[in-house]
Write an enzyme that holds these catalytic residues in place. Structure first.
Site, PDB file in Angstrom:
ATOM      1  N   HIS A 158      28.570  38.321  55.999  1.00  0.00           N
ATOM      2  CA  HIS A 158      27.934  37.696  56.984  1.00  0.00           C
ATOM      3  C   HIS A 158      26.254  37.303  56.541  1.00  0.00           C
ATOM      4  O   HIS A 158      25.871  37.722  55.381  1.00  0.00           O
ATOM      5  CB  HIS A 158      27.804  38.379  58.383  1.00  0.00           C
ATOM      6  CG  HIS A 158      28.933  38.517  59.191  1.00  0.00           C
ATOM      7  ND1 HIS A 158      30.349  39.445  58.757  1.00  0.00           N
ATOM      8  CD2 HIS A 158      29.504  37.882  59.944  1.00  0.00           C
ATOM      9  CE1 HIS A 158      31.058  39.340  59.644  1.00  0.00           C
ATOM     10  NE2 HIS A 158      30.827  38.284  60.285  1.00  0.00           N
ATOM     11  N   LYS A 162      22.433  39.385  60.448  1.00  0.00           N
ATOM     12  CA  LYS A 162      23.448  40.498  61.293  1.00  0.00           C
ATOM     13  C   LYS A 162      22.892  41.806  61.023  1.00  0.00           C
ATOM     14  O   LYS A 162      22.577  42.289  59.978  1.00  0.00           O
ATOM     15  CB  LYS A 162      24.690  40.185  60.593  1.00  0.00           C
ATOM     16  CG  LYS A 162      25.744  40.904  61.319  1.00  0.00           C
ATOM     17  CD  LYS A 162      27.266  40.258  61.221  1.00  0.00           C
ATOM     18  CE  LYS A 162      28.305  41.138  62.139  1.00  0.00           C
ATOM     19  NZ  LYS A 162      28.254  41.139  63.292  1.00  0.00           N
TER      20      LYS A 162
HETATM   21  N1  LIG Z   1      32.691  37.804  69.110  1.00  0.00           N
HETATM   22  C1  LIG Z   1      32.563  36.653  68.437  1.00  0.00           C
HETATM   23  O1  LIG Z   1      33.484  35.632  68.197  1.00  0.00           O
HETATM   24  C2  LIG Z   1      31.104  36.430  67.695  1.00  0.00           C
HETATM   25  C3  LIG Z   1      30.281  37.538  67.964  1.00  0.00           C
HETATM   26  N2  LIG Z   1      28.890  37.522  67.457  1.00  0.00           N
HETATM   27  C4  LIG Z   1      28.165  38.435  67.983  1.00  0.00           C
HETATM   28  O2  LIG Z   1      27.253  37.891  69.127  1.00  0.00           O
HETATM   29  C5  LIG Z   1      26.003  38.772  68.885  1.00  0.00           C
HETATM   30  C6  LIG Z   1      24.726  37.664  68.793  1.00  0.00           C
HETATM   31  O3  LIG Z   1      24.935  37.101  67.628  1.00  0.00           O
HETATM   32  P1  LIG Z   1      23.664  35.855  67.369  1.00  0.00           P
HETATM   33  O4  LIG Z   1      23.841  34.731  68.163  1.00  0.00           O
HETATM   34  O5  LIG Z   1      23.920  35.598  65.865  1.00  0.00           O
HETATM   35  O6  LIG Z   1      22.401  36.992  67.292  1.00  0.00           O
HETATM   36  P2  LIG Z   1      21.073  36.314  67.573  1.00  0.00           P
HETATM   37  O7  LIG Z   1      20.147  37.276  67.326  1.00  0.00           O
HETATM   38  O8  LIG Z   1      20.594  35.064  67.186  1.00  0.00           O
HETATM   39  O9  LIG Z   1      21.016  35.919  69.151  1.00  0.00           O
HETATM   40  C7  LIG Z   1      20.985  36.972  70.111  1.00  0.00           C
HETATM   41  C8  LIG Z   1      20.291  36.719  71.522  1.00  0.00           C
HETATM   42  O10 LIG Z   1      20.185  37.563  72.578  1.00  0.00           O
HETATM   43  C9  LIG Z   1      19.047  37.255  73.107  1.00  0.00           C
HETATM   44  N3  LIG Z   1      18.856  38.816  73.854  1.00  0.00           N
HETATM   45  C10 LIG Z   1      18.582  39.989  73.304  1.00  0.00           C
HETATM   46  N4  LIG Z   1      18.586  40.876  74.426  1.00  0.00           N
HETATM   47  C11 LIG Z   1      18.441  40.111  75.526  1.00  0.00           C
HETATM   48  C12 LIG Z   1      18.259  40.368  77.008  1.00  0.00           C
HETATM   49  N5  LIG Z   1      18.165  41.583  77.361  1.00  0.00           N
HETATM   50  N6  LIG Z   1      18.373  39.491  77.824  1.00  0.00           N
HETATM   51  C13 LIG Z   1      18.705  38.088  77.394  1.00  0.00           C
HETATM   52  N7  LIG Z   1      18.777  37.570  76.097  1.00  0.00           N
HETATM   53  C14 LIG Z   1      18.782  38.664  75.160  1.00  0.00           C
HETATM   54  C15 LIG Z   1      17.833  37.365  71.831  1.00  0.00           C
HETATM   55  O11 LIG Z   1      16.679  37.007  72.385  1.00  0.00           O
HETATM   56  C16 LIG Z   1      18.537  36.293  71.114  1.00  0.00           C
HETATM   57  O12 LIG Z   1      18.247  35.159  71.340  1.00  0.00           O
HETATM   58  C17 LIG Z   1      26.096  39.713  67.812  1.00  0.00           C
HETATM   59  O13 LIG Z   1      26.618  40.781  68.192  1.00  0.00           O
HETATM   60  C18 LIG Z   1      27.258  39.170  66.885  1.00  0.00           C
HETATM   61  O14 LIG Z   1      27.840  39.924  65.898  1.00  0.00           O
HETATM   62  C19 LIG Z   1      28.646  36.235  66.764  1.00  0.00           C
HETATM   63  C20 LIG Z   1      29.527  35.458  66.504  1.00  0.00           C
HETATM   64  C21 LIG Z   1      30.850  35.321  66.893  1.00  0.00           C
HETATM   65  O1  LIG Z   2      27.084  38.229  63.741  1.00  0.00           O
HETATM   66  C1  LIG Z   2      27.947  37.447  63.357  1.00  0.00           C
HETATM   67  O2  LIG Z   2      27.580  36.226  63.014  1.00  0.00           O
HETATM   68  C2  LIG Z   2      29.434  37.564  63.823  1.00  0.00           C
HETATM   69  N1  LIG Z   2      29.691  38.367  64.229  1.00  0.00           N
HETATM   70  C3  LIG Z   2      30.981  38.777  64.945  1.00  0.00           C
HETATM   71  C4  LIG Z   2      31.495  40.045  64.082  1.00  0.00           C
HETATM   72  O3  LIG Z   2      30.719  41.075  64.043  1.00  0.00           O
HETATM   73  O4  LIG Z   2      32.805  40.069  63.685  1.00  0.00           O
HETATM   74  C5  LIG Z   2      32.019  37.629  64.509  1.00  0.00           C
HETATM   75  C6  LIG Z   2      31.802  36.813  63.488  1.00  0.00           C
HETATM   76  O5  LIG Z   2      32.208  37.108  62.339  1.00  0.00           O
HETATM   77  C7  LIG Z   2      30.268  36.145  63.544  1.00  0.00           C
END
Ligand SMILES: NC(=O)C1=CN([C@@H]2O[C@H](COP(=O)(O)OP(=O)(O)OC[C@H]3O[C@@H](n4cnc5c(N)ncnc54)[C@H](O)[C@@H]3O)[C@@H](O)[C@H]2O)C=CC1
Ligand SMILES: O=C(O)C1=N[C@H](C(=O)O)C[C@H](O)C1
Length: 271
Positions: A158, A162
């Site tokens: 990643h 992350k």
């Molecule tokens: N399940 C899936 O398919 C995927 C899961 N993810 C997960 O999603 C999460 C976020 O990933 P990214 O967007 O890359 O992170 P990022 O750090 O770019 O975005 C997270 C956002 O959440 C906001 N945030 C944090 N606490 C908050 C609160 N109390 N209230 C409102 N907003 C709040 C932050 O200010 C930030 O804008 C991670 O845990 C990642 O692993 C990411 C991509 C795909």
């Molecule tokens: O943090 C990310 O970017 C992603 N998080 C998810 C994970 O923890 O598997 C899904 C995806 O791989 C991107």
């Protein structure tokens, strides 16, 4: 138009938040009714279209999740564990479908999410892409077919920003391998090797994490035996695959009974 399910996006300014905003705005099956950011964030009080550098879209980011959720049929939440637990309780209060993509959730968080699911529909998955969820099923089947002489290793890569490891996806894949073998993942999980580790234990499921640059998300499940290897691989090149899955989950969740579901339920891949 106004009958379409209203969607709120939390963590609106994040990598996934911005991709979700574009995905919902482009959809003819849902409408964007709110965006939430944390208190003090520069986006709060601004139109999210303008905050992303484009034209106004008529949705102003707020730091008041309950007020936003009360206007929504679904919440798309890719934020952080503490925020997600808070949102689960508030989404249940508002009877909105809560789609959780946040990873790095620990037992205490999962317990609170399970409690909220008594009152509302929650769809949670460490990866919302179709491809990864197919890979989960394939991993379980291959693990069923091969004995413990085949060492299982999950390798994930990643981007440098992350914050959790192993990735949520890697843990889903490890769980699928453990389920296929009929073993408890916690008992065989081997993550973070460093130093004199000793030889590999028979039956362990290993995890390795690479962090660098702008890698969107790559996962290999390696089954390694003497003289041969089977490698199952998924490569995400664009976050839109996760956002499309999340919106699909939000639409699927409308009218479902309260409870906790995953993407295998949404995609009709559950066995
Ligand atoms: N399940 C899936 O398919 C995927 C899961 N993810 C997960 O999603 C999460 C976020 O990933 P990214 O967007 O890359 O992170 P990022 O750090 O770019 O975005 C997270 C956002 O959440 C906001 N945030 C944090 N606490 C908050 C609160 N109390 N209230 C409102 N907003 C709040 C932050 O200010 C930030 O804008 C991670 O845990 C990642 O692993 C990411 C991509 C795909
Ligand atoms: O943090 C990310 O970017 C992603 N998080 C998810 C994970 O923890 O598997 C899904 C995806 O791989 C991107």
């Amino acid at each position: 138009m106004t009958d379409l399910p209203g969607i709120v996006i939390t963590g609106a300014s994040g990598r996934m938040g911005q991709m979700l905003i574009r995905t919902v705005l482009a959809s003819d099956r849902a409408r964007l009714v709110g965006c939430v950011e944390r208190a003090g964030h520069a986006w709060v009080g601004r139109d999210v279209g303008e905050a992303m550098g484009g034209a106004a879209v008529g949705v102003v980011a707020t730091d008041d999740p309950l007020e936003a959720f009360a206007r929504a049929q679904a919440v798309l939440d890719f934020t952080a564990p503490a925020a997600t637990v808070e949102f689960a309780a508030l989404a249940a209060q508002a009877r909105a479908v809560h789609v959780i993509g946040t990873t790095g959730l620990e037992a205490e968080h999962l317990h609170k999410i399970a409690w909220a699911a008594h009152h509302a529909v929650i769809v949670r998955a460490g990866n919302m892409s179709l491809g990864v969820n197919l890979l989960v099923q394939m991993t379980k089947k291959v693990a069923q077919a091969l004995d413990a002489d085949w060492d299982v290793e999950v390798v994930e890569a990643h981007h440098r920003r992350k914050v959790d490891a192993p990735s949520g996806t890697a843990l889903m894949l490890g769980q699928a391998a453990a389920d296929g073998r009929g073993v408890d993942l916690a008992a065989v999980r081997d993550a973070g090797r460093d130093g004199i580790t000793g030889v590999r234990r028979l039956g362990d499921i290993g995890f390795s994490s690479i962090r660098g640059g702008d890698i969107v998300g790559e996962h290999d499940v390696i089954f390694a035996a003497d003289g041969e290897r089977v490698v199952l691989r998924h490569i995400a090149t664009d976050r839109s695959v996760f956002a499309r899955g999340a919106l699909r989950a939000a639409l699927w969740g409308q009218g479902q009974k309260p409870g906790e579901y995953d993407m295998l339920d949404v995609l009709g891949l559950s066995e």
